[in-house]
Design a protein around this motif. Structure first.
Motif, mmCIF file in Angstrom:
data_model
loop_
_atom_site.group_PDB
_atom_site.id
_atom_site.type_symbol
_atom_site.label_atom_id
_atom_site.label_comp_id
_atom_site.label_asym_id
_atom_site.label_seq_id
_atom_site.Cartn_x
_atom_site.Cartn_y
_atom_site.Cartn_z
ATOM 1 N N TYR A 1 40.135 35.950 42.096
ATOM 2 C CA TYR A 1 39.590 35.623 43.443
ATOM 3 C C TYR A 1 38.577 36.647 43.935
ATOM 4 C CZ TYR A 1 43.991 32.649 43.581
ATOM 5 O OH TYR A 1 44.796 31.950 43.330
ATOM 6 N N THR A 2 37.843 36.086 44.813
ATOM 7 C CA THR A 2 36.971 37.225 45.342
ATOM 8 C C THR A 2 37.176 37.211 46.920
ATOM 9 O OG1 THR A 2 34.837 36.018 45.365
ATOM 10 C CG2 THR A 2 35.125 37.153 43.490
ATOM 11 N N LYS A 3 37.189 38.556 47.503
ATOM 12 C CA LYS A 3 37.191 38.584 48.698
ATOM 13 C C LYS A 3 36.685 39.975 49.104
ATOM 14 C CE LYS A 3 40.247 38.874 52.653
ATOM 15 N NZ LYS A 3 41.597 39.068 53.161
ATOM 16 N N ILE B 1 40.214 40.015 42.997
ATOM 17 C CA ILE B 1 41.792 39.992 42.713
ATOM 18 C C ILE B 1 42.351 39.136 41.908
ATOM 19 C CG2 ILE B 1 43.624 40.051 44.144
ATOM 20 C CD1 ILE B 1 42.008 40.691 46.765
ATOM 21 N N THR B 2 42.993 39.760 40.897
ATOM 22 C CA THR B 2 43.303 38.838 39.706
ATOM 23 C C THR B 2 44.561 37.952 40.078
ATOM 24 O OG1 THR B 2 42.673 40.467 38.176
ATOM 25 C CG2 THR B 2 44.333 39.026 37.379
ATOM 26 N N GLY B 3 44.673 36.665 39.663
ATOM 27 C CA GLY B 3 45.639 35.865 39.930
ATOM 28 C C GLY B 3 46.566 35.534 38.765
ATOM 29 N N ILE C 1 38.189 27.712 43.774
ATOM 30 C CA ILE C 1 37.931 28.924 44.610
ATOM 31 C C ILE C 1 38.342 30.286 43.721
ATOM 32 C CG2 ILE C 1 38.816 28.037 46.638
ATOM 33 C CD1 ILE C 1 41.807 29.290 46.432
ATOM 34 N N GLY D 1 53.603 29.878 38.332
ATOM 35 C CA GLY D 1 53.010 30.279 39.583
ATOM 36 C C GLY D 1 54.241 30.621 40.554
ATOM 37 N N ILE E 1 55.394 33.998 39.954
ATOM 38 C CA ILE E 1 54.726 34.920 40.632
ATOM 39 C C ILE E 1 54.788 34.992 42.013
ATOM 40 C CG2 ILE E 1 52.287 35.744 41.094
ATOM 41 C CD1 ILE E 1 51.699 34.536 38.115
ATOM 42 N N LEU E 2 55.060 33.769 42.676
ATOM 43 C CA LEU E 2 54.941 33.635 44.244
ATOM 44 C C LEU E 2 56.396 34.156 44.476
ATOM 45 C CD1 LEU E 2 53.972 32.708 46.769
ATOM 46 C CD2 LEU E 2 54.867 30.327 46.257
#
Lengths: 190, 190
Positions: free
Chosen positions: B60-62, B67-69, B91, B135, B138-139
């Motif tokens: 993601y970019t912010k 930022i690596t997901g 996104i 997912g 990780i969460l």
DNA sequence: TCATTCCATTAACAATTGTAAAGAAAATGC
DNA sequence: GCATTTTCTTTACAATTGTTAATGGAATGA
């Protein structure tokens, strides 16, 4: 009894009266008091719950602490999903936060419903996709947002839950302590 | 070319030679250099990638930061999954971390494969489930673990990636800054 | 109605991480 | 082979959150 259910599923697929009769035969209606464990950690999830009324949360425990992973509102399907999918013991607990009115189906009856009504495959896939997307949204918020940003988003999307759910449970869902959440709330009201 | 692919899928379903011929006709082999964007943020994901060789990351970019997901290794299917599922703009960005050898299939060809070979539904569902479970893991780690605990688990499960992936990318995947990861590494070696 | 339990906020101090910058080593590209 | 870029670690200081405890109010149950 099935009004909420069809209101939700109608957005995805339409069922005939005949199909509806089969579906209704596969579910049971259940009234469950608050703080009732629908699925316990270490046990295999065998049921899926459609919430007609009430709130249900999914939580993990660590060092004796409960940490909330998701809060299910009305018109959502609740379950310890990975346990349900794999039929392995769950690392989560599914518990009611309020007195609930649920439509319950067993994993076995769900499989039979998939066989009996092909349209159910579409609904099932959509529900699974929504579940994945929910998890992705939460994960990406943990990755991208500060605790304060997470709180702000929560208020914007689920502000009503602030009145229905204890704040310490919401704090754990947002990955912060109740003290931190209180500070954030104070900062935001200044 | 398909050895790795079948080594992976054989754990789930067995294909006949005839089915394999159809499958192989639906994929294309592609060699992709590192730092190549397979799916860009804001665009719809139209392909799924099986990684024969190399590494692919989802980020993601912010505020100008990446930022690596997720980091996909060999023998995994990589995609910006929610965009692929919903055919909506992603996104996330999917990009190669190393020179890669990929087996590529379009969303359209995949749908056709589902129609042509019923067993592909099983494979597809298993891949989707695995994606959901990844997912969730990780969460739940973001929810339950401190940054140091997340680093420890990462090392235990993917220590090899420390040699292959820049540490600042791993740090962002673990939700910390490169400075913090450096401190954690130092603390752990004392 | 009252005792008990739960909830929410606040304060003080501790701990961890973030930020910015510097420097050295490794990697990359011409 | 060398210049440039990238990576990684370290330092100093700032910021935020965690921890512990206390207090008051609300909710619950007998």
């Amino acid at each position: 009894m099935f009004e909420g259910f069809y209101k939700y599923t109608e957005q995805i697929v339409s069922f005939t009266e005949k199909e509806k009769a089969i579906i209704e035969g596969a579910f049971t209606f259940r009234q469950v008091p608050k703080k009732f464990k629908l699925t316990e950690e270490g046990k295999i999830a065998r049921e899926l719950y459609f919430i007609n009324k009430g709130l249900v949360r999914l939580y993990y425990t660590k060092d004796g602490e409960e940490i909330t992973g998701f809060i299910f509102k009305e018109h959502l399907f609740a379950s310890s999903y990975d346990s349900l999918l794999r039929q392995t013991p769950s690392i989560q607990t599914l518990e009611t936060l309020e007195d609930c009115e649920l439509l319950v189906i067993t994993a076995k009856a769900l499989e039979e419903l998939y066989e009996a009504i092909p349209k159910m495959q579409v609904l099932g896939r959509k529900v699974a996709e929504q579940r994945f997307i929910n998890g992705q949204m939460i994960l990406s918020s943990f990755i991208l947002d500060s605790p304060e940003e997470r709180y702000k988003k929560f208020v914007a999307q689920h502000g009503d839950l602030l009145l229905r759910v204890p704040h310490h449970i919401i704090a754990s869902y947002l990955g912060i302590t109740p003290v931190s959440m209180s500070r954030i709330r104070k900062r935001m009201s200044e």
